[in-house]
Write an enzyme that holds these catalytic residues in place. Structure first.
Site, PDB file in Angstrom:
ATOM      1  N   GLU A 183       0.837  -1.216   0.000  1.00  0.00           N
ATOM      2  CA  GLU A 183       0.000   0.000   0.000  1.00  0.00           C
ATOM      3  C   GLU A 183       0.865   1.257   0.000  1.00  0.00           C
ATOM      4  OE1 GLU A 183      -1.417   1.988   3.245  1.00  0.00           O
ATOM      5  OE2 GLU A 183      -0.984   0.437   4.724  1.00  0.00           O
ATOM      6  N   LYS A 202      -3.488  -1.178  15.417  1.00  0.00           N
ATOM      7  CA  LYS A 202      -3.022  -0.303  16.495  1.00  0.00           C
ATOM      8  C   LYS A 202      -4.093  -0.162  17.556  1.00  0.00           C
ATOM      9  CE  LYS A 202       0.523   2.799  14.860  1.00  0.00           C
ATOM     10  NZ  LYS A 202       0.507   3.179  13.445  1.00  0.00           N
TER      11      LYS A 202
END
Ligand code: PSU
Ligand code: MN
Length: 314
Positions: A31, A165
């Protein structure tokens, strides 16, 4: 009307990527939001190149994905990666942003959701990123659930990440992936990794211990007709893992600031990432780099194993 694109060449696949796909060789999509919005400069460019090298070292062809001047480019060259990592005001494109950006001939970095959609268009089956987006803390009232989760269920691609996260609500993220039928496979672990740390206290529903097992699972998903994507979670290498209490303090501060400053929508994730990086100092960048390279390496290996299975059986 010169600024509006009506051309049909919306997809450009780099020659070495196209050749590998045609010959059934291993390819790994990467990405670009992490290059343009996820990491500070100049570390971003060095990491983007190192990820490509890590994929190559496993015998696979890297294909970094972005939108350049109104075209989906699968397999950026070095100058294009440099451009994306240094230009100001590069857009952040999720799936919903792809067509509007193409029509305006825009340049944009692709998120996990955007990259997955483009990888699927090109026929790439394996994708490496750092952390996926997920259900945000407070989503019960904000409804902020990353499009990454839906695209993981839709695109027939194996995504390799280091979990998510802790800026996100990790239990709700797992629930959401279950609802949408995405297999979440802990790689050499029973626990969902939490990006900077190896543990989250949450169990993954599935586990694999070898690259062959991962490839066999992905192959079964597609060859059986079940379809859709899979998520493999690789914990950050031990030496680079950060203590979770320091991270949690930074996250609490960043979340409070986001509310105070009225940050919402697509700006939320880049804001939180940037603030957590500032508050934790350079250590978090070293950790981020280590897990990205680790994921790229494993993705390269999974893609190589997958191409072996496909050569034998198809
Ligand atoms: N989480 C990270 N690093 C990142 C991102 C998420 O730890 O760089 C990026 C990815 O590109 C991901 C996107 O797809 O943020 C999710 O954004 P949103 O929450 O707006 O869907
Ligand atoms: Mn969102």
């Amino acid at each position: 009307m010169m600024s509006v694109s009506t051309s049909h060449s919306y997809l450009r696949v780099a020659e070495q990527v196209r050749a590998a796909l045609v010959e059934g060789r291993a390819v790994v999509a990467l990405e670009s939001t992490v290059i343009a919005h996820g990491l500070p400069r100049p570390a971003n460019l060095e990491v983007a190149r190192a990820m490509e090298d890590a994929v190559r070292a496993e015998g696979a062809v890297p294909a970094t994905v972005a939108l350049l001047d109104g075209q989906i480019v699968v397999g950026l060259n070095d100058a294009e990666i440099e451009r994306l990592g240094s230009e100001e005001q590069v857009l952040k494109a999720s799936r919903r942003d792809l067509a509007p950006a193409l029509a305006r001939r825009a340049t944009a970095a692709t998120t996990v959701a955007g990259t997955l959609a483009c990888a699927a268009l090109a026929g790439i089956r394996v994708f490496a990123t750092g952390g996926i987006g997920g259900v945000h803390r407070g989503a019960v009232s904000s409804f902020d659930v990353s499009a990454d989760l839906i695209e993981l269920s839709r695109a027939p691609v194996l995504t390799v990440c280091a979990g998510a996260k802790a800026i996100l609500d990790l239990p709700l993220t797992l629930e959401y992936l279950e609802t949408h039928g995405v297999p979440v496979v802990g790689f050499q672990t029973d626990e969902l990794p939490a990006f900077y740390s190896r543990a989250s206290g949450l169990r993954t529903p599935h586990r694999a211990d070898t690259a062959q097992e991962v490839a066999a699972t992905a192959y079964a998903q597609w060859a059986s007709g079940v379809g859709g994507g899979l998520l493999v979670t690789c914990p950050i290498p031990e030496a680079f893992a950060l203590p979770s209490d320091a991270i949690e303090k930074a996250i609490t501060t960043a979340l409070r600031e986001a509310v105070e400053q009225g940050v919402h929508g697509p700006a939320t994730t880049p804001f939180l990432l940037a603030r957590v990086a500032e508050l934790t100092g350079g250590e978090s960048v070293a950790a981020n780099r280590a897990l990205l390279l680790n994921n790229a390496m494993w993705a390269g290996r999974f893609a190589s194993e997958l191409s072996k299975i496909r050569t034998i059986t198809e």
